[in-house]
Design an enzyme around this catalytic site. Structure first.
Site, PDB file in Angstrom:
ATOM      1  N   HIS A  72      35.821  44.174  38.923  1.00 30.82           N
ATOM      2  CA  HIS A  72      36.163  45.589  39.055  1.00 30.82           C
ATOM      3  C   HIS A  72      35.102  46.488  38.424  1.00 30.82           C
ATOM      4  O   HIS A  72      34.885  47.604  38.895  1.00 30.82           O
ATOM      5  CB  HIS A  72      37.526  45.855  38.421  1.00 30.82           C
ATOM      6  CG  HIS A  72      38.665  45.493  39.311  1.00 30.82           C
ATOM      7  ND1 HIS A  72      39.760  46.312  39.513  1.00 30.82           N
ATOM      8  CD2 HIS A  72      38.887  44.392  40.070  1.00 30.82           C
ATOM      9  CE1 HIS A  72      40.603  45.729  40.358  1.00 30.82           C
ATOM     10  NE2 HIS A  72      40.094  44.559  40.702  1.00 30.82           N
ATOM     11  N   ASP A  73      34.465  46.019  37.370  1.00 37.08           N
ATOM     12  CA  ASP A  73      33.396  46.812  36.773  1.00 37.08           C
ATOM     13  C   ASP A  73      32.181  46.850  37.687  1.00 37.08           C
ATOM     14  O   ASP A  73      31.628  47.916  37.970  1.00 37.08           O
ATOM     15  CB  ASP A  73      33.006  46.241  35.408  1.00 37.08           C
ATOM     16  CG  ASP A  73      31.906  47.060  34.747  1.00 37.08           C
ATOM     17  OD1 ASP A  73      32.019  48.300  34.740  1.00 37.08           O
ATOM     18  OD2 ASP A  73      30.929  46.462  34.260  1.00 37.08           O
ATOM     19  N   VAL A  76      32.045  49.075  40.975  1.00 39.98           N
ATOM     20  CA  VAL A  76      32.019  50.538  40.838  1.00 39.98           C
ATOM     21  C   VAL A  76      30.849  50.908  39.931  1.00 39.98           C
ATOM     22  O   VAL A  76      30.839  50.598  38.747  1.00 39.98           O
ATOM     23  CB  VAL A  76      33.339  51.067  40.247  1.00 39.98           C
ATOM     24  CG1 VAL A  76      33.308  52.598  40.196  1.00 39.98           C
ATOM     25  CG2 VAL A  76      34.532  50.586  41.064  1.00 39.98           C
ATOM     26  N   GLY A  78      28.115  49.533  39.674  1.00 41.82           N
ATOM     27  CA  GLY A  78      27.398  48.368  39.188  1.00 41.82           C
ATOM     28  C   GLY A  78      27.952  47.863  37.874  1.00 41.82           C
ATOM     29  O   GLY A  78      28.892  48.430  37.306  1.00 41.82           O
ATOM     30  N   PRO A 168      38.053  46.885  46.835  1.00 35.34           N
ATOM     31  CA  PRO A 168      38.894  46.465  47.968  1.00 35.34           C
ATOM     32  C   PRO A 168      40.359  46.509  47.566  1.00 35.34           C
ATOM     33  O   PRO A 168      40.693  46.317  46.386  1.00 35.34           O
ATOM     34  CB  PRO A 168      38.430  45.027  48.228  1.00 35.34           C
ATOM     35  CG  PRO A 168      37.889  44.560  46.915  1.00 35.34           C
ATOM     36  CD  PRO A 168      37.262  45.772  46.279  1.00 35.34           C
ATOM     37  N   HIS A 198      41.233  34.137  42.190  1.00 34.76           N
ATOM     38  CA  HIS A 198      42.674  34.373  42.276  1.00 34.76           C
ATOM     39  C   HIS A 198      43.479  33.149  41.896  1.00 34.76           C
ATOM     40  O   HIS A 198      44.705  33.177  41.930  1.00 34.76           O
ATOM     41  CB  HIS A 198      43.063  34.836  43.687  1.00 34.76           C
ATOM     42  CG  HIS A 198      42.702  36.257  43.963  1.00 34.76           C
ATOM     43  ND1 HIS A 198      42.906  36.877  45.179  1.00 34.76           N
ATOM     44  CD2 HIS A 198      42.141  37.207  43.168  1.00 34.76           C
ATOM     45  CE1 HIS A 198      42.489  38.114  45.124  1.00 34.76           C
ATOM     46  NE2 HIS A 198      42.021  38.345  43.925  1.00 34.76           N
ATOM     47  N   SER A 255      49.728  26.823  38.883  1.00 29.54           N
ATOM     48  CA  SER A 255      48.360  26.591  38.396  1.00 29.54           C
ATOM     49  C   SER A 255      47.689  27.896  37.996  1.00 29.54           C
ATOM     50  O   SER A 255      46.474  27.992  37.983  1.00 29.54           O
ATOM     51  CB  SER A 255      47.530  25.895  39.490  1.00 29.54           C
ATOM     52  OG  SER A 255      46.240  25.585  39.048  1.00 29.54           O
ATOM     53  N   ASP A 260      40.919  26.263  38.810  1.00 26.32           N
ATOM     54  CA  ASP A 260      40.688  25.105  39.674  1.00 26.32           C
ATOM     55  C   ASP A 260      40.568  25.572  41.122  1.00 26.32           C
ATOM     56  O   ASP A 260      40.548  26.768  41.396  1.00 26.32           O
ATOM     57  CB  ASP A 260      41.806  24.061  39.518  1.00 26.32           C
ATOM     58  CG  ASP A 260      43.201  24.642  39.782  1.00 26.32           C
ATOM     59  OD1 ASP A 260      43.305  25.663  40.508  1.00 26.32           O
ATOM     60  OD2 ASP A 260      44.188  24.078  39.282  1.00 26.32           O
TER      61      ASP A 260
END
Length: 334
Positions: A72-73, A76, A78, A168, A198, A255, A260
């Site tokens: 996220h950094d 936006v 860079g 996004p 994720h 998990s 993983d």
């Protein structure tokens, strides 16, 4: 370059875009080095790693937000730690809805910064701290390590509206995702590999509830996303009722605290939680990667790819040399 051999329309516009990707990557490497603080702050990595280790030992749920914060950094303005800046009028990046779940994560970055300021004041940028923390989170949750390039400097501007326009959304389709990554100098392979993050963390019902109720927009609450496994829909509806936005579920059930490759197995079974996860099956290259890495035996390959893509991500529009500053406190400019 092999990683650029994608199945795209043979248009002059796209070839020009690929040329820009190469220019961006080349330019962003300047000023970044592995071991940038070897002489000025030799204990930077061990101090950062110790704070992350202590944090996750008592609050393992912070692994997801701390890893996601780097993405996220960098997307936006860079990788300039603009996500950490406060605004007296609540108009900074951290005030945008996509970043409000990082509250406790910001505190951990501040903890690392305070420790480093005691050891080597005014030396280590907040932008580099975010990059180092993201690597250490992966290591502490079972993933492989990699050498983090450092030498970034901190930005002085943070705008709430840019977080909305540059990040996004959970509902992004594959066409939008590919274009967005390309604009940042990142490849389609980077897209599918970084989506593997994720495997850690949670998501609130509000982010995916549209897939469970009234998906077709007609008002029919029984209308669900046909791209999602019906059995998974049924399980999610038990946790996320039509009027519930605040309950959260694991991104990678069973998990979610371990780094993983299980995420790809879920996506291949149409159990990716967000529409942006499901979108990986809508493109030949991303779908092939998902199908290849849903097999547990290919996890080592994913770890290697993830390290490379995180290095690529860390080069997006960085400030180096005399640009920006080294903040004394991460939440405000000097």
């Amino acid at each position: 370059m092999k990683e650029m051999a994608f199945d795209y329309p043979k248009t002059h516009l796209f070839h020009f875009a690929l040329f820009l990707v190469l220019i961006l990557r080349s330019a962003n490497v300047e000023g970044l080095n592995v071991g940038f603080y070897a002489n000025s702050c030799p204990l930077v990595e061990s101090i950062t790693s110790n704070v992350v280790k202590q944090t996750l030992s008592v609050a393992p749920s912070l692994s997801g937000p701390l890893l996601k914060m780097f993405f996220h950094d960098c997307f936006v303005r860079g990788c300039d730690a603009s996500i950490l800046l406060d605004s007296p009028t609540n108009q900074a990046e951290k005030d945008a809805d996509p970043n409000k779940t990082f509250r406790s994560g910001f505190e951990i970055i501040d903890r690392v910064k305070s420790a480093l300021e005691m050891h080597c004041p005014g030396i280590v940028s907040c932008a580099d701290i975010i990059a180092l923390v993201s690597r250490d989170v992966v290591v502490q949750t079972g993933g492989a390590s990699w050498e983090v390039e450092t030498g970034r400097r901190d930005g002085r501007v943070s705008l709430r509206n840019e977080a909305f326009s540059e990040l996004p959304s959970a509902a992004s389709d594959i066409t939008f995702l590919k274009l967005l990554f390309l604009q940042k100098g990142l490849s389609v392979k980077d897209l599918v590999v970084l989506s593997g993050a994720h495997t850690l963390g949670i998501s609130h019902c509000a982010a995916f509830k549209k897939r469970l109720y009234n998906f077709d927009g007609t008002g029919d609450i029984n209308s669900t996303d046909p791209k999602m496994d019906p059995n998974y829909v049924a399980a999610l509806r038990k946790k996320c009722t039509n009027n519930n936005n605040d309950t959260f579920v694991q991104m990678d059930p069973g998990s979610s605290k371990v780094f993983d490759g299980h995420y790809y197995e879920l996506v291949s079974k149409r159990r990716g939680l967000l529409e942006s996860d499901a979108a990986l099956l809508d493109d030949d290259e991303t779908r092939k990667y998902v199908e290849t890495h849903k097999i547990k035996g290919n996890q080592r390959s994913f770890f290697k790819d993830f390290a490379i893509s995180m290095v690529n991500l860390g080069r997006v529009s960085v400030l180096t040399g005399n640009a920006g500053e080294i903040r004394k406190v991460c939440s405000r400019t000097n």
